[in-house]
Design an enzyme around this catalytic site. Structure first.
Site, PDB file in Angstrom:
ATOM      1  N   ASP A 101       0.202  -1.542  -0.061  1.00 47.49           N
ATOM      2  CA  ASP A 101      -0.238   0.105   0.048  1.00 47.49           C
ATOM      3  C   ASP A 101       0.954   0.990  -0.266  1.00 47.49           C
ATOM      4  OD1 ASP A 101      -2.411  -1.940   0.023  1.00 47.49           O
ATOM      5  OD2 ASP A 101      -2.695  -1.220   2.173  1.00 47.49           O
ATOM      6  N   TRP A 102      -0.030   2.433  -0.693  1.00 50.88           N
ATOM      7  CA  TRP A 102       0.818   3.710  -0.368  1.00 50.88           C
ATOM      8  C   TRP A 102       1.446   4.036   0.988  1.00 50.88           C
ATOM      9  CZ3 TRP A 102      -0.367   8.080   2.750  1.00 50.88           C
ATOM     10  CH2 TRP A 102       0.743   9.195   2.454  1.00 50.88           C
TER      11      TRP A 102
END
Length: 241
Positions: A101-102
């Site tokens: 994820d970011w």
């Protein structure tokens, strides 16, 4: 060489994904669309995928310590920095093996080898992916036990995971837990913790199979050795036996 293998060797997709491209009529040889999976590519043939010529490249494998705020993708339509941007001197068309994820940091492999990617991410091969999570709430054996049996997220049960409680801070009402899984579903680790009443506020992947992040600071990368690649491949092969 069969067309799906040629596409995989060019770093475009795994053989399985290549077969989907072929069936959809998105692959051509010497200007003629091919849909037969048994089609072979001969020396001198021009192969195109979605109108773009592809070529076999030397297989390369990199280990990256992904920092927070970077997208696990080859490109981003919003102009955000991607993991590929962190390896500007790599000329091959590499892409991440799975995603982080970011806001998740840590270990990420990048390669142009489609078959290797498929081998690493397929759940049947049960390659350990170890995450270190800081969560809001008090982690106990009782509330984490369901993770060892599998929990239902997005309508599907996860495979059994392993956990290790690293630290519990009652005053700040938070804990640090190490979680080992074999899958790589969307936001899986965060959703698994949420299912047992713990919210992740910091997450990092520390290990992938035989690999760890020793010697790599956030944003740094290095090329994997032949020995490391072989060790990962052997992990997958042994699980299939």
């Amino acid at each position: 060489m069969r067309i799906n293998k040629y596409i995989a060797h060019a770093g475009i997709a795994s053989r399985r994904k290549a077969e989907e491209l072929i069936k959809k009529g998105l692959v051509s040889i010497n200007g003629k669309v091919v849909t037969e999976l048994a089609t072979t590519v001969k020396s001198g043939d021009i192969v195109e995928v979605e109108g773009t010529p592809i070529y076999n490249e030397e297989k390369v494998y990199y280990l990256l310590n992904k920092p927070r705020g970077v997208i696990s993708s080859v490109s981003d339509d919003k102009g955000r920095k991607t993991v590929v941007d962190l390896l500007p001197n790599v000329t091959e068309r590499i892409y991440p093996v799975g995603r982080l994820d970011w806001d998740t940091t840590g270990l990420l492999i990048l390669t142009n080898d489609g078959d290797f990617t498929d081998e690493m991410i397929h759940p049947r091969n049960e390659i350990d992916k170890v995450y270190l999570a800081r969560v809001k709430g008090i982690a106990t054996k009782e509330n984490l036990r369901p993770l060892t049996r599998g929990v239902v997220i997005d309508g599907k049960k996860t495979k059994p995971a392993r956990y290790n409680i690293i630290k519990v801070d009652p005053e700040k009402n938070r804990s640090v837990v190490e979680l080992t899984i074999h899958e790589g579903r969307n936001h899986q680790v965060k959703k698994m913790f949420e299912s047992v009443g713990l919210l992740v506020d910091k997450l990092s992947r520390t290990n992938f199979g035989t690999l760890d992040l020793s010697g790599l600071r956030p944003g740094e990368s290095r090329r994997l050795s032949k020995k490391e690649i072989s060790q990962l491949h052997n992990l997958a092969v042994n699980k299939q036996k």
